[in-house]
Design a protein around this motif. Structure first.
Motif, mmCIF file in Angstrom:
data_model
loop_
_atom_site.group_PDB
_atom_site.id
_atom_site.type_symbol
_atom_site.label_atom_id
_atom_site.label_comp_id
_atom_site.label_asym_id
_atom_site.label_seq_id
_atom_site.Cartn_x
_atom_site.Cartn_y
_atom_site.Cartn_z
ATOM 1 N N GLN A 83 23.304 14.886 27.787
ATOM 2 C CA GLN A 83 22.220 15.107 28.745
ATOM 3 C C GLN A 83 22.347 16.509 29.343
ATOM 4 N N ARG A 84 21.222 17.201 29.480
ATOM 5 C CA ARG A 84 21.240 18.538 30.073
ATOM 6 C C ARG A 84 21.529 18.454 31.572
ATOM 7 N N ARG A 85 21.021 17.442 32.220
ATOM 8 C CA ARG A 85 21.212 17.307 33.665
ATOM 9 C C ARG A 85 22.684 17.021 33.976
ATOM 10 N N GLY A 86 23.276 17.873 34.759
ATOM 11 C CA GLY A 86 24.665 17.699 35.157
ATOM 12 C C GLY A 86 25.678 18.173 34.122
ATOM 13 N N LEU A 87 25.219 18.782 33.042
ATOM 14 C CA LEU A 87 26.124 19.277 32.015
ATOM 15 C C LEU A 87 26.878 20.490 32.545
ATOM 16 N N VAL A 88 28.169 20.511 32.303
ATOM 17 C CA VAL A 88 29.011 21.617 32.756
ATOM 18 C C VAL A 88 29.670 22.256 31.544
ATOM 19 N N VAL A 89 29.496 23.558 31.405
ATOM 20 C CA VAL A 89 30.191 24.306 30.354
ATOM 21 C C VAL A 89 31.520 24.752 30.946
ATOM 22 N N LEU A 90 32.617 24.240 30.383
ATOM 23 C CA LEU A 90 33.946 24.508 30.923
ATOM 24 C C LEU A 90 34.554 25.792 30.389
ATOM 25 N N GLY A 130 21.047 30.024 21.698
ATOM 26 C CA GLY A 130 19.961 29.064 21.910
ATOM 27 C C GLY A 130 20.374 27.919 22.804
ATOM 28 N N PHE A 131 21.603 27.426 22.642
ATOM 29 C CA PHE A 131 22.111 26.333 23.476
ATOM 30 C C PHE A 131 22.179 26.764 24.937
ATOM 31 N N LEU A 132 22.726 27.943 25.181
ATOM 32 C CA LEU A 132 22.828 28.435 26.564
ATOM 33 C C LEU A 132 21.449 28.688 27.165
ATOM 34 N N ALA A 133 20.500 29.176 26.372
ATOM 35 C CA ALA A 133 19.131 29.373 26.861
ATOM 36 C C ALA A 133 18.503 28.018 27.195
ATOM 37 N N TRP A 134 18.767 26.997 26.377
ATOM 38 C CA TRP A 134 18.263 25.651 26.643
ATOM 39 C C TRP A 134 18.828 25.126 27.970
ATOM 40 N N LEU A 135 20.117 25.378 28.213
ATOM 41 C CA LEU A 135 20.725 24.948 29.471
ATOM 42 C C LEU A 135 20.104 25.664 30.663
ATOM 43 N N GLU A 136 19.954 26.979 30.541
ATOM 44 C CA GLU A 136 19.438 27.769 31.661
ATOM 45 C C GLU A 136 17.964 27.497 31.943
ATOM 46 N N SER A 137 17.248 26.962 30.964
ATOM 47 C CA SER A 137 15.824 26.705 31.164
ATOM 48 C C SER A 137 15.559 25.315 31.729
ATOM 49 N N SER A 138 16.570 24.707 32.297
ATOM 50 C CA SER A 138 16.388 23.381 32.879
ATOM 51 C C SER A 138 15.416 23.452 34.061
ATOM 52 N N PRO A 139 14.781 22.334 34.367
ATOM 53 C CA PRO A 139 13.813 22.330 35.465
ATOM 54 C C PRO A 139 14.441 22.762 36.791
ATOM 55 N N PRO A 140 13.629 23.294 37.697
ATOM 56 C CA PRO A 140 14.145 23.714 38.999
ATOM 57 C C PRO A 140 14.816 22.543 39.723
ATOM 58 N N GLY A 141 15.934 22.858 40.367
ATOM 59 C CA GLY A 141 16.661 21.841 41.117
ATOM 60 C C GLY A 141 17.723 21.124 40.305
ATOM 61 N N TRP A 142 17.765 21.349 39.018
ATOM 62 C CA TRP A 142 18.805 20.721 38.182
ATOM 63 C C TRP A 142 20.015 21.635 38.177
ATOM 64 N N PRO A 143 21.179 21.093 38.444
ATOM 65 C CA PRO A 143 22.371 21.945 38.432
ATOM 66 C C PRO A 143 22.772 22.315 37.013
ATOM 67 N N VAL A 144 23.039 23.587 36.819
ATOM 68 C CA VAL A 144 23.554 24.076 35.553
ATOM 69 C C VAL A 144 24.780 24.891 35.897
ATOM 70 N N ASP A 145 25.913 24.506 35.348
ATOM 71 C CA ASP A 145 27.172 25.166 35.671
ATOM 72 C C ASP A 145 27.675 25.901 34.443
ATOM 73 N N LEU A 146 27.467 27.212 34.425
ATOM 74 C CA LEU A 146 27.927 28.050 33.318
ATOM 75 C C LEU A 146 28.987 29.013 33.841
ATOM 76 N N PRO A 147 30.154 29.057 33.209
ATOM 77 C CA PRO A 147 31.142 30.037 33.631
ATOM 78 C C PRO A 147 30.700 31.446 33.255
ATOM 79 N N SER A 148 31.192 32.415 33.956
ATOM 80 C CA SER A 148 30.836 33.793 33.607
ATOM 81 C C SER A 148 31.416 34.109 32.235
ATOM 82 N N GLY A 149 30.627 34.788 31.420
ATOM 83 C CA GLY A 149 31.078 35.167 30.091
ATOM 84 C C GLY A 149 30.827 34.106 29.045
ATOM 85 N N ALA A 150 30.186 32.983 29.389
ATOM 86 C CA ALA A 150 29.934 31.912 28.406
ATOM 87 C C ALA A 150 28.864 32.279 27.490
#
Length: 150
Positions: A83-90, A130-150
Motif C-alpha cells: 500500500q502506498r499509504r503509510g509506506l516508508v522507504v528505509l 518511477g517508483f519514487l515518483a509514484w510515492l511522491e505523487s500520493s494524494p495530499p495529506g498522505w504521509p510519504v517518508d523518503l530518506p534523503s538520497g533515496a
C-alpha cells in the motif's frame, strides 16, 4: 515387445513435451495479461521477515497499490500488495556481489516498510525513479517518508 515399448516411450515423451509447452504457454499468457494494462515493471522482491530469498517478479501499479506477482507461477492474484499509504522507504543500496548474480545488471535495492512487513525491492534505476515518483505523487495529506538520497 521391443517395438511396443518403444512406441509407449515415444508417446510418453510426446505427452511430456506437450505438457511443458502448455505450461510455458500459460505462463507467457499470464505475463502478457499482467502487462496488458500497462503500469508494470520487472521487480525482484525479498521478504525480510520470511525466507530472505530473492524472487523474480513483476510489480504492477494499481491506484494506491503496488501489486507484486511472482514471474514463474499461474496465479492471477498478486503474491504481495504494498500500500502506498503509510509506506516508508528505509534505505537504498547497491546489490552485494552475491546478490548481483541473481538480479538484473543495473539493479538498485530499496528497503521499504508497510505496516508490520519489511521487504526489499530490486529494480532498474529507471524503474526505481518511477517508483519514487509514484510515492511522491500520493494524494495530499498522505504521509510519504523518503530518506534523503533515496
Amino acid at each position: 515387445m521391443g517395438e511396443h515399448l518403444a512406441e509407449i516411450t515415444g508417446w510418453v515423451l510426446v505427452a511430456v513435451v506437450l505438457c511443458v509447452v502448455v505450461l510455458f504457454g500459460a505462463m507467457t499468457l499470464r505475463r502478457w495479461l499482467l502487462e496488458l494494462g500497462g503500469g508494470t515493471v520487472e521487480c525482484s522482491l525479498r521478504d525480510l521477515g520470511g525466507t530472505g530469498v530473492w524472487r523474480l517478479g513483476i510489480g504492477r501499479y494499481q491506484g494506491d497499490e503496488l501489486q507484486w506477482h511472482q514471474i514463474f507461477g499461474f496465479r492471477r492474484r498478486p503474491r504481495m500488495v504494498i500500500q502506498r499509504r503509510g509506506l516508508v522507504v528505509l534505505g537504498r543500496r547497491d546489490p552485494s556481489d552475491g546478490e548481483a548474480e541473481a538480479l538484473t545488471g543495473d539493479a538498485a535495492i530499496i528497503e521499504v516498510r508497510s505496516g508490520d512487513s519489511k521487504v526489499e525491492l530490486a529494480m532498474s534505476l529507471a524503474a526505481l525513479t518511477g517508483f519514487l515518483a509514484w510515492l511522491e505523487s500520493s494524494p495530499p495529506g498522505w504521509p510519504v517518508d523518503l530518506p534523503s538520497g533515496a
